[in-house]
Design an enzyme around this catalytic site. Structure first.
Site, short mmCIF file in Angstrom:
data_model
loop_
_atom_site.label_atom_id
_atom_site.label_comp_id
_atom_site.label_asym_id
_atom_site.label_seq_id
_atom_site.Cartn_x
_atom_site.Cartn_y
_atom_site.Cartn_z
N CYS A 35 66.08 1.30 5.10
CA CYS A 35 65.89 0.74 6.45
C CYS A 35 67.04 -0.17 6.85
CB CYS A 35 64.57 0.00 6.55
SG CYS A 35 64.48 -1.43 5.46
N CYS A 104 58.52 -3.85 2.60
CA CYS A 104 59.04 -5.07 3.21
C CYS A 104 58.65 -6.28 2.34
CB CYS A 104 58.49 -5.24 4.62
SG CYS A 104 58.52 -3.73 5.60
#
Ligand code: FES
Length: 133
Positions: A35, A104
């Site tokens: 990402c 995350c």
């Protein structure tokens, strides 16, 4: 159904402990190649206790919320406790993250690990892993 918990939204909108510690003695930076998000952690450690912690995250809302929560979880704690912080604990403290956003919270765990590693290298100290030995 809301995708994100109230806590995720709160920490995303009002992240705690954002910034830089100029005289940090442990700094860690990690990223996720997929990402492209980057997280940097600054630790100020004295007497084996995390006196202060700040972060800079260039990333998604979940990464910001995860870093914010992670700093709250380790601030004022012994380094051995910070060493044991898992991404699962961060996600749980946020009342959960969607599956595809779990990575995350992994960034937060890794950033703290990396900063603690840096601290150990700078000081030559070994953080005991909280074992009862
Ligand atoms: Fe990669 Fe959140 S999407 S850290």
């Amino acid at each position: 159904m809301a995708l994100y918990s109230e806590k995720v939204m709160d920490h995303f909108r009002n992240p705690r402990n954002v910034g830089v510690i100029e005289d940090a003695n442990g700094i860690g930076e990690v990223g996720n190649a997929k990402c492209g998000d980057i997280m940097k952690m600054y630790l100020k450690i004295e007497d084996d206790v995390i006196q202060d912690v700040k972060f800079e995250t260039f990333g998604c809302g979940s990464a910001i919320a995860s870093s914010s929560m992670a700093t709250e979880l380790i601030k004022g704690k012994p380094v051995a406790d910070a060493m044991k912080l898992t991404n699962k604990a961060v996600a749980e403290a946020l009342d959960g993250l969607p599956d595809y956003k779990m990575h995350c919270s992994v960034l937060a765990e890794e950033a703290i690990q990396s900063a603690l590693e840096d601290y150990q290298q700078r000081t030559g100290k070994r953080i005991e892993n909280g074992g009862n030995a």
